[in-house]
Design a protein around this motif. Structure first.
Motif, PDB file in Angstrom:
ATOM      1  N   VAL A  81      11.379  -4.760  -4.288  1.00  0.00           N
ATOM      2  CA  VAL A  81      12.057  -5.656  -3.346  1.00  0.00           C
ATOM      3  C   VAL A  81      11.109  -6.049  -2.222  1.00  0.00           C
ATOM      4  N   LEU A  82      10.399  -5.073  -1.680  1.00  0.00           N
ATOM      5  CA  LEU A  82       9.499  -5.346  -0.560  1.00  0.00           C
ATOM      6  C   LEU A  82       8.282  -6.167  -0.993  1.00  0.00           C
ATOM      7  N   GLU A  83       7.781  -5.918  -2.188  1.00  0.00           N
ATOM      8  CA  GLU A  83       6.667  -6.729  -2.685  1.00  0.00           C
ATOM      9  C   GLU A  83       7.091  -8.195  -2.802  1.00  0.00           C
ATOM     10  N   ARG A  84       8.300  -8.435  -3.305  1.00  0.00           N
ATOM     11  CA  ARG A  84       8.806  -9.814  -3.392  1.00  0.00           C
ATOM     12  C   ARG A  84       9.000 -10.412  -2.000  1.00  0.00           C
ATOM     13  N   GLU A  85       9.591  -9.622  -1.116  1.00  0.00           N
ATOM     14  CA  GLU A  85       9.880 -10.101   0.250  1.00  0.00           C
ATOM     15  C   GLU A  85       8.605 -10.534   0.980  1.00  0.00           C
ATOM     16  N   PHE A  86       7.539  -9.748   0.812  1.00  0.00           N
ATOM     17  CA  PHE A  86       6.310 -10.015   1.553  1.00  0.00           C
ATOM     18  C   PHE A  86       5.230 -10.722   0.728  1.00  0.00           C
ATOM     19  N   GLY A  87       5.500 -10.946  -0.554  1.00  0.00           N
ATOM     20  CA  GLY A  87       4.543 -11.653  -1.391  1.00  0.00           C
ATOM     21  C   GLY A  87       3.247 -10.893  -1.612  1.00  0.00           C
ATOM     22  N   VAL A  88       3.348  -9.572  -1.734  1.00  0.00           N
ATOM     23  CA  VAL A  88       2.161  -8.737  -1.973  1.00  0.00           C
ATOM     24  C   VAL A  88       2.399  -7.835  -3.172  1.00  0.00           C
ATOM     25  N   GLU A  89       1.333  -7.338  -3.719  1.00  0.00           N
ATOM     26  CA  GLU A  89       1.369  -6.313  -4.765  1.00  0.00           C
ATOM     27  C   GLU A  89       0.661  -5.102  -4.199  1.00  0.00           C
ATOM     28  N   LEU A  90       1.382  -4.014  -4.010  1.00  0.00           N
ATOM     29  CA  LEU A  90       0.741  -2.829  -3.440  1.00  0.00           C
ATOM     30  C   LEU A  90      -0.419  -2.344  -4.295  1.00  0.00           C
ATOM     31  N   ALA A  91      -0.361  -2.583  -5.590  1.00  0.00           N
ATOM     32  CA  ALA A  91      -1.455  -2.179  -6.477  1.00  0.00           C
ATOM     33  C   ALA A  91      -2.750  -2.905  -6.117  1.00  0.00           C
TER      34      ALA A  91
ATOM     35  N   GLY B  69      26.762   7.496   8.098  1.00  0.00           N
ATOM     36  CA  GLY B  69      26.308   8.115   9.339  1.00  0.00           C
ATOM     37  C   GLY B  69      24.872   8.592   9.257  1.00  0.00           C
ATOM     38  N   THR B  70      24.222   8.405   8.108  1.00  0.00           N
ATOM     39  CA  THR B  70      22.812   8.747   7.962  1.00  0.00           C
ATOM     40  C   THR B  70      21.989   7.652   8.619  1.00  0.00           C
ATOM     41  N   ALA B  71      21.327   8.006   9.702  1.00  0.00           N
ATOM     42  CA  ALA B  71      20.511   7.028  10.414  1.00  0.00           C
ATOM     43  C   ALA B  71      19.195   6.826   9.680  1.00  0.00           C
ATOM     44  N   ILE B  72      18.797   5.568   9.593  1.00  0.00           N
ATOM     45  CA  ILE B  72      17.492   5.246   9.025  1.00  0.00           C
ATOM     46  C   ILE B  72      16.536   5.108  10.200  1.00  0.00           C
ATOM     47  N   THR B  73      15.608   6.063  10.293  1.00  0.00           N
ATOM     48  CA  THR B  73      14.624   6.070  11.365  1.00  0.00           C
ATOM     49  C   THR B  73      13.226   6.066  10.759  1.00  0.00           C
ATOM     50  N   ARG B  74      12.215   5.874  11.586  1.00  0.00           N
ATOM     51  CA  ARG B  74      10.826   5.940  11.096  1.00  0.00           C
ATOM     52  C   ARG B  74      10.528   7.294  10.462  1.00  0.00           C
ATOM     53  N   ASP B  75      11.168   8.350  10.983  1.00  0.00           N
ATOM     54  CA  ASP B  75      10.897   9.698  10.487  1.00  0.00           C
ATOM     55  C   ASP B  75      11.724  10.082   9.265  1.00  0.00           C
ATOM     56  N   SER B  76      12.653   9.227   8.862  1.00  0.00           N
ATOM     57  CA  SER B  76      13.501   9.550   7.707  1.00  0.00           C
ATOM     58  C   SER B  76      12.643   9.692   6.457  1.00  0.00           C
ATOM     59  N   ALA B  77      12.777  10.847   5.800  1.00  0.00           N
ATOM     60  CA  ALA B  77      12.058  11.083   4.548  1.00  0.00           C
ATOM     61  C   ALA B  77      12.715  10.277   3.436  1.00  0.00           C
ATOM     62  N   LEU B  78      11.914   9.697   2.578  1.00  0.00           N
ATOM     63  CA  LEU B  78      12.462   8.919   1.477  1.00  0.00           C
ATOM     64  C   LEU B  78      13.108   9.818   0.425  1.00  0.00           C
TER      65      LEU B  78
ATOM     66  N   ASP C 215       1.646   8.068  -1.219  1.00  0.00           N
ATOM     67  CA  ASP C 215       1.482   8.389   0.198  1.00  0.00           C
ATOM     68  C   ASP C 215       2.651   7.922   1.062  1.00  0.00           C
ATOM     69  N   LEU C 216       3.598   7.224   0.469  1.00  0.00           N
ATOM     70  CA  LEU C 216       4.748   6.712   1.205  1.00  0.00           C
ATOM     71  C   LEU C 216       5.850   7.760   1.187  1.00  0.00           C
ATOM     72  N   ARG C 217       5.890   8.554   2.242  1.00  0.00           N
ATOM     73  CA  ARG C 217       6.846   9.667   2.289  1.00  0.00           C
ATOM     74  C   ARG C 217       8.018   9.416   3.238  1.00  0.00           C
ATOM     75  N   THR C 218       7.789   8.583   4.251  1.00  0.00           N
ATOM     76  CA  THR C 218       8.838   8.310   5.231  1.00  0.00           C
ATOM     77  C   THR C 218       9.057   6.800   5.348  1.00  0.00           C
ATOM     78  N   VAL C 219      10.143   6.437   5.988  1.00  0.00           N
ATOM     79  CA  VAL C 219      10.415   5.025   6.248  1.00  0.00           C
ATOM     80  C   VAL C 219       9.279   4.426   7.082  1.00  0.00           C
ATOM     81  N   GLY C 220       8.783   5.172   8.029  1.00  0.00           N
ATOM     82  CA  GLY C 220       7.661   4.711   8.852  1.00  0.00           C
ATOM     83  C   GLY C 220       6.425   4.427   8.022  1.00  0.00           C
ATOM     84  N   ASP C 221       6.164   5.263   7.018  1.00  0.00           N
ATOM     85  CA  ASP C 221       5.029   5.017   6.117  1.00  0.00           C
ATOM     86  C   ASP C 221       5.188   3.680   5.395  1.00  0.00           C
TER      87      ASP C 221
END
Length: 89
Positions: free
Chosen positions: A56-66, A23-32, A74-80
């Motif tokens: 997982v996301l780096e593989r999915e999008f083919g990027v390296e955040l580094a 029942g925990t909704a995942i929203t843009r404002d959800s804190a990680l 700086d990634l504090r919320t799902v929206g971030d």
């Protein structure tokens, strides 16, 4: 942007399947990790889950955040995360 949202949501529920039925909704404002404001939804990821999410996301999008200007701290919320992945593609 909805493609990125779907990928991020899918990655979160893949890492934390308990969130899907809790029942925990995942929203843009959800804190990680923890809520900055009272009443803010919280996913409560631990550090290993956060690293897994990024991997997982780096593989999915083919990027390296580094290799981008995005700081993981700086990634504090799902929206971030959604905004970071959309900008990194």
């Amino acid at each position: 942007m909805s493609e990125v949202w779907n990928a991020v949501s899918r990655a979160i529920t893949g890492i934390r399947p308990d969130l899907d039925g809790s029942g925990t909704a995942i929203t843009r404002d959800s804190a990680l990790f923890y809520a900055a404001d009272p009443g803010q939804p919280v996913l409560g990821l631990d550090s290993m889950e956060a690293l897994e999410l990024i991997a997982v996301l780096e593989r999915e999008f083919g990027v390296e955040l580094a290799d981008t200007g995005i700081r993981i701290a700086d990634l504090r919320t799902v929206g971030d995360v959604v905004d970071a992945m959309a900008g990194a593609r």
